[in-house]
Design an enzyme around this catalytic site. Sequence first.
Site, mmCIF file in Angstrom:
data_model
loop_
_atom_site.group_PDB
_atom_site.id
_atom_site.type_symbol
_atom_site.label_atom_id
_atom_site.label_comp_id
_atom_site.label_asym_id
_atom_site.label_seq_id
_atom_site.Cartn_x
_atom_site.Cartn_y
_atom_site.Cartn_z
ATOM 1 N N HIS A 1 -13.033 0.429 41.835
ATOM 2 C CA HIS A 1 -14.481 0.627 41.784
ATOM 3 C C HIS A 1 -14.980 1.666 42.782
ATOM 4 O O HIS A 1 -16.127 2.097 42.685
ATOM 5 C CB HIS A 1 -15.200 -0.705 42.015
ATOM 6 C CG HIS A 1 -15.004 -1.688 40.904
ATOM 7 N ND1 HIS A 1 -15.485 -1.486 39.630
ATOM 8 C CD2 HIS A 1 -14.343 -2.874 40.872
ATOM 9 C CE1 HIS A 1 -15.150 -2.513 38.855
ATOM 10 N NE2 HIS A 1 -14.455 -3.360 39.590
ATOM 11 N N GLU B 1 -9.348 -12.509 36.326
ATOM 12 C CA GLU B 1 -10.798 -12.305 36.265
ATOM 13 C C GLU B 1 -11.343 -12.339 34.839
ATOM 14 O O GLU B 1 -12.312 -11.659 34.519
ATOM 15 C CB GLU B 1 -11.144 -10.972 36.938
ATOM 16 C CG GLU B 1 -10.234 -9.829 36.539
ATOM 17 C CD GLU B 1 -10.422 -8.585 37.412
ATOM 18 O OE1 GLU B 1 -11.440 -8.509 38.125
ATOM 19 O OE2 GLU B 1 -9.567 -7.694 37.358
ATOM 20 N N ASP C 1 -16.221 -10.521 37.062
ATOM 21 C CA ASP C 1 -15.671 -10.237 35.732
ATOM 22 C C ASP C 1 -15.453 -11.524 34.943
ATOM 23 O O ASP C 1 -15.599 -11.535 33.713
ATOM 24 C CB ASP C 1 -14.358 -9.465 35.860
ATOM 25 C CG ASP C 1 -14.584 -7.991 36.146
ATOM 26 O OD1 ASP C 1 -15.415 -7.377 35.459
ATOM 27 O OD2 ASP C 1 -13.945 -7.451 37.070
#
Length: 354
Positions: A118, A222, A248
């Site tokens: 990210h 996730e 997530d």
Amino acid sequence: MASISRTQPPSISSSSSLSTLRKSIYAYSNLNSQISFPLPNFQPQTLTRSPNRRPVALKSATTSSSVAVAAVSPPQSLKSRLKNGETLYGIFLLTFSPTIAEIAGLAGYDFAVVDMEHGHGGISGALPCLHALAATNTAAILRLPESSAAWAKKALDLGPQGIMFPMIDGPKSARKAVSYCRFPPNGVRGSAHTIVRASDYGIDAGYLANYEEELVIMCQVESEEGVKKIDEICGVDGVDCIQMGPLDLSASMGYLWDPGHKKVKEAMRGAEKAVLKGGGAYLSGFVMPHDGAEDLRRRGYHMVAGAADIGLFRSAAVEDVRKFKVSFAEQRSDEEKEKENGAVAAEDEKYWSE
């Protein structure tokens, strides 16, 4: 202060840490064998070494001037600390700033995750952060943008203590992740161990014998599918740690805007218990507004990530601006009141003067 003749250079150990000094003495001695120079009387000292690479034991060396180097006592690795039962507290780094990485290490975080999933940076941006973390003896973990052999190879060549694979949904993807971390015949990792940072650029002769035992392989669970198969994921040989991903997971369950939803919490608790019951993998997770660091620790988490660098700066910056604007607004309000009071007093004075 001792004096050493150029015709009789000091006897120095072949230790790589003193090779530069030795070479410079020999080279300079060829220029003028009659020149003598004072050698500082160094005191014995303890040398430390980055935890991001395998520590090498240095032999003590002595010279005619009593120069001594103490044996290295390297800090414990991330994996060793987990095996010792410690609960470790860390931070995620998304800015790819070596300065922020260094501050994080100096602040005392046990580990730092350089986030290539990210964060905006890649391998070249991660390397300076690893340098900064190594300087503070802070364990570095690289989070990959995707679970692939190519990304794992480039990340592992940098020599992190841990590697994190995203979106592991079952035992098949977990086995692939482990295979990306191991050289043939145990895996598919490409080999350049003679020249990469992970092996001290080929200086660490014991790298191949120890790298599997020193690396922490982390699989992110996730998704709803991953939670259902978490028993099988934990059972895969080579998986050291399960990283829970509440954001997530909530999205995969239809609660993107509500990671604290009751059903998401139930799924998380069930997955946590399965990991801890299996006993084959450590449990790692993120602090959330509804789920603090102490809550995670009490539930058995071995690794707790309490913050991200961007989040810390954002919160500090927003609060700094808010405090200024509130203070400024209050000051203006006070000034306006003073003006109003002054105007009233002036009117009263004018009235009585009339």
